[in-house]
Design a protein around this motif. Sequence first.
Motif, PDB file in Angstrom:
ATOM      1  N   ASP A  75      65.556  20.831  77.420  1.00  0.00           N
ATOM      2  CA  ASP A  75      66.655  19.962  77.835  1.00  0.00           C
ATOM      3  C   ASP A  75      67.467  20.571  78.976  1.00  0.00           C
ATOM      4  O   ASP A  75      68.284  19.885  79.594  1.00  0.00           O
ATOM      5  CB  ASP A  75      67.594  19.689  76.646  1.00  0.00           C
ATOM      6  CG  ASP A  75      66.916  18.868  75.553  1.00  0.00           C
ATOM      7  OD1 ASP A  75      65.955  18.148  75.876  1.00  0.00           O
ATOM      8  OD2 ASP A  75      67.352  18.958  74.391  1.00  0.00           O
ATOM      9  N   HIS A  76      67.229  21.855  79.258  1.00  0.00           N
ATOM     10  CA  HIS A  76      67.981  22.536  80.309  1.00  0.00           C
ATOM     11  C   HIS A  76      67.566  21.981  81.676  1.00  0.00           C
ATOM     12  O   HIS A  76      66.376  21.765  81.933  1.00  0.00           O
ATOM     13  CB  HIS A  76      67.710  24.044  80.255  1.00  0.00           C
ATOM     14  CG  HIS A  76      68.616  24.858  81.126  1.00  0.00           C
ATOM     15  ND1 HIS A  76      68.374  25.063  82.470  1.00  0.00           N
ATOM     16  CD2 HIS A  76      69.770  25.514  80.845  1.00  0.00           C
ATOM     17  CE1 HIS A  76      69.324  25.811  82.980  1.00  0.00           C
ATOM     18  NE2 HIS A  76      70.195  26.101  82.015  1.00  0.00           N
ATOM     19  N   PRO A  77      68.532  21.719  82.569  1.00  0.00           N
ATOM     20  CA  PRO A  77      68.208  21.111  83.871  1.00  0.00           C
ATOM     21  C   PRO A  77      67.264  21.941  84.743  1.00  0.00           C
ATOM     22  O   PRO A  77      66.535  21.390  85.571  1.00  0.00           O
ATOM     23  CB  PRO A  77      69.583  20.949  84.533  1.00  0.00           C
ATOM     24  CG  PRO A  77      70.475  21.907  83.817  1.00  0.00           C
ATOM     25  CD  PRO A  77      69.988  21.936  82.408  1.00  0.00           C
TER      26      PRO A  77
END
Length: 261
Positions: A75-77
């Motif tokens: 989920d980390h950009p």
Amino acid sequence: MRDITYPPVILTCKALFKALGQKITITGAENIPRSGGALMAYNHIGYVDFVYGGLAAQPAGGRLVRFMAKKEVFDHPVGGPIMRSLHHIPVDRGDGIASFHHAVDFLKKGELVGIFPEATISRAMELKEFKNGAVRIAATAGVPVIPVVLWGTQLMMTKDHPKDFKRGKHIHIKVGEPLMFNGEDANADNAELHRVMTEMLDEVIAGYPADQQPPGSWWLPARHGGGAPTLERAAEMDAEEKRERARRKVEKRAAKAQKKK
């Protein structure tokens, strides 16, 4: 499966290891098949374990390992796109069915899949209780489990201690013989995997350069005369951390609700 990102990432990591003057020893790499699916089960002592864990498969014709990692990483950009480009497998701890089948599918297609049966980092620096997902995935896919033990990675980045990327660290990666499980008794299979990996870890610790792990060292298990917490104390610390994380989530939700008023 097309890999555009993985090869240059490996080359970059190897260059970094060399720049850091690290002495990386890999033993038992002949136990990794050069083709076909296999589940690689690793101990978990630091945040960089997956980076070094992938090295274990390199002597087997440069094979790549698809690691199972918590969904939050995806989920980390920045980290998310990289993880997906490496074809790693997201794990939703609230609902692991999808990741289970994802891993089985990869294994049946002949991939190497990496998993940490302890699920989280061991503060005790020795093996915690295993989740039985590893043996169940391997049995369902009809592939062997290859036990792998890492030692020295905790010196760079782990729980409760500052990061330390100073030069000259020794990393030992030990690959054990493949284990086949039929899935009839997952608990018994899990216990056998735990036993085998415990013996492997003891061997690696015993053979590690003595000048790099003197008695009382924080990174050495209490059972080996080190200063790491016992498994019992580590479990208490994990529980305390979980409660604190839950408390912060409640406070965060309350703060958001207050802002909406």
